[in-house]
Design an enzyme around this catalytic site. Sequence first.
Site, PDB file in Angstrom:
ATOM      1  CB  THR A  89    -103.932   6.658 -20.282  1.00 24.30           C
ATOM      2  OG1 THR A  89    -104.228   6.196 -21.595  1.00 24.30           O
ATOM      3  CG2 THR A  89    -102.460   6.436 -19.983  1.00 24.30           C
ATOM      4  CB  ALA A 217    -115.735  11.185 -22.048  1.00 21.96           C
ATOM      5  CG  HIS A 218    -111.645   9.287 -26.183  1.00 24.05           C
ATOM      6  ND1 HIS A 218    -111.160   8.638 -27.288  1.00 24.05           N
ATOM      7  CD2 HIS A 218    -110.857   8.925 -25.148  1.00 24.05           C
ATOM      8  CE1 HIS A 218    -110.093   7.927 -26.930  1.00 24.05           C
ATOM      9  NE2 HIS A 218    -109.897   8.082 -25.632  1.00 24.05           N
ATOM     10  CB  CYS A 341    -102.035   2.115 -29.425  1.00 26.22           C
ATOM     11  SG  CYS A 341    -103.692   2.382 -28.833  1.00 26.22           S
TER      12      CYS A 341
HETATM   13  C1  LIG Z   1    -109.164  -0.525 -23.257  1.00 27.46           C
HETATM   14  C2  LIG Z   1    -108.570   0.837 -23.266  1.00 27.46           C
HETATM   15  N1  LIG Z   1    -107.952   1.295 -22.175  1.00 27.46           N
HETATM   16  C3  LIG Z   1    -107.401   2.515 -22.142  1.00 27.46           C
HETATM   17  C4  LIG Z   1    -107.433   3.358 -23.235  1.00 27.46           C
HETATM   18  C5  LIG Z   1    -106.806   4.713 -23.141  1.00 27.46           C
HETATM   19  O1  LIG Z   1    -107.800   5.660 -22.897  1.00 27.46           O
HETATM   20  P1  LIG Z   1    -107.517   7.219 -22.960  1.00 27.46           P
HETATM   21  O2  LIG Z   1    -107.276   7.495 -24.403  1.00 27.46           O
HETATM   22  O3  LIG Z   1    -108.779   7.845 -22.464  1.00 27.46           O
HETATM   23  O4  LIG Z   1    -106.361   7.525 -22.109  1.00 27.46           O
HETATM   24  C6  LIG Z   1    -108.073   2.919 -24.388  1.00 27.46           C
HETATM   25  C7  LIG Z   1    -108.139   3.769 -25.609  1.00 27.46           C
HETATM   26  O5  LIG Z   1    -107.297   3.753 -26.477  1.00 27.46           O
HETATM   27  C8  LIG Z   1    -108.642   1.632 -24.413  1.00 27.46           C
HETATM   28  O6  LIG Z   1    -109.232   1.172 -25.509  1.00 27.46           O
END
Ligand SMILES: Cc1ncc(COP(=O)(O)O)c(C=O)c1O
Lengths: 417, 131
Positions: A89, A217-218, A341
Amino acid sequence: MSASLEMPVSKHAEDSMHPIYLDYSATTPVDPRVAAKMIPYLTEDFGNPASRSHPYGWTAEKAVENAREEVAKLVGADPREIVWTSGATESNNLAIKGAANFYSGKGKHIITVATEHKAVIDPVRELERQGFEATFLEPEPNGLVDLEKFKAAIRPDTVLASVMLVNNEIGVIQDITAIGNICRENGVIFHVDAAQATGKVHIDLDKLPVDLMSFCAHKTYGPKGIGALYVRRKPRIRIEAQMHGGGHERGMRSGTLATHQIVGMGEAFRIAREEMDLENARIRRLSDKLLHGLETMEEVYVNGDLEHRVPHNLNISFNYVEGESLIMAVKGIAVSSGSACTSASLEPSYVLRALGRSDELAHSSIRFSIGRFTTEDDVDYTIELMKSKIDKLRELSPLWEMFKDGIDLSKVQWAAH
Amino acid sequence: MAYSDKVLDHYENPRNVGTLDKNDPNVGTGMVGAPACGDVMKLMIKVNDSGIIEDAKFKTYGCGSAIASSSLVTEWLKGRTIDEAYAIKNSEIAEELALPPVKIHCSVLAEDAIKAAVADIKAKQAAKETA
Ligand SMILES: Cc1ncc(COP(=O)(O)O)c(C=O)c1O
Ligand code: FES
């Protein structure tokens, strides 16, 4: 102590607190090897990597730089092109707002795709509020971007385009080489959200026409709360910092580096580099098995292209069965309806709607995402569970009854409430 | 989301699932909702000559709370007059099932289904009288 570092075993499906995990696209468990590597950086080697005056700092800095190398290696980048962030994000925000603002003198038009993650859509919407204009391209019904339509969307004042590599809901892989080449020809900066791609598809930024790429990373067996942004050096791409402070990360992202998280991301990406080919072959076998098992039922539709897709994701609509009630019925497995989400809201998935799916199909989808610790038994159990529950819910469904009576649902006058 | 025990009970063991003969002059049908909203509820009631509901059946496409709401009302309807049925309020359904605020509209749907089924039977009766 060491018990907690053992490989997680597939939990008993009847254990309602530990259903079979099939939601790897939402997040993955931290690989025990990754966790083991992280722990010393919390307790013993806890120094601030920016401390130059003692060995605590030097040790931490060395660990951070090793990890940076591992991240760079997985994606064919130079370590100096990797900027640590708190996750995808933040990487998306930094890339999109940072580049758009830095280059706004060149123009104020941005192109992205309607099926992007909210972490791309919302920064672009924010830029619109600040005076930029944006085009949200509709993908084809298979989820892929049509190159001609992309080309046609480019205007003389287009500064930035953002297209994800692997879609989080439907797993389709966009042709970022072709899209990037179009951007190059038109002098448009190209950002790619690759949060769902690492360890699943090969990425070689040395060859790819991509200027900015987001990682976390997650989704790749590392910890949550850590990510990276690739910022190309040749030709050099400039971005405006979004987080101001101590000038870390060459001024692009201030804030004390989270050494243990960074070490975890480095180790997770090292394992991905070494094991992804074997792992992906295994996951493809499981995915094929799951799909064939589910397809023995009537009115089952895969959302998104089957060929240009990572095998880790199967997004399937079970026609005439509503997604939320289905998730409730299949408590033995942990899956999501739409994306993690959006399942908190009652809206059907905006990604499926963008593919032009009918209302019934958009409301009837389940995303199965499989990963490193999924077993064949998990897949067998899932197939049987889905079959019995779909049967039961279709018995309950007035839409299924109408379908069986040969009624065309699109012609019915609904008393919408 | 956590569901109340009563929602889970109706969801797992729905009562009175099925259909009645919609051409039977004593059967009223109410179908409400739309696939676009993610919920469609079909409720059928069979009314005897003294205006008492003898049987009720439902089928619902929707979330667990919608399924539970419709299952519950089929139980409540049997033995009531159509006027008593018409008076059932969504708040009673929501209260009985302990629905959270985001699920109130599922109970509204059940109330609407009852009203539609009662309206249908009344229209059938009126048609019979003028015939
Ligand atoms: C394509 C994509 N972009 C961005 C994100 C957001 O990542 P983060 O949770 O590391 O902020 C996600 C995860 O939900 C994702 O699948
Ligand atoms: S019927 Fe819409 S959420 Fe229950």
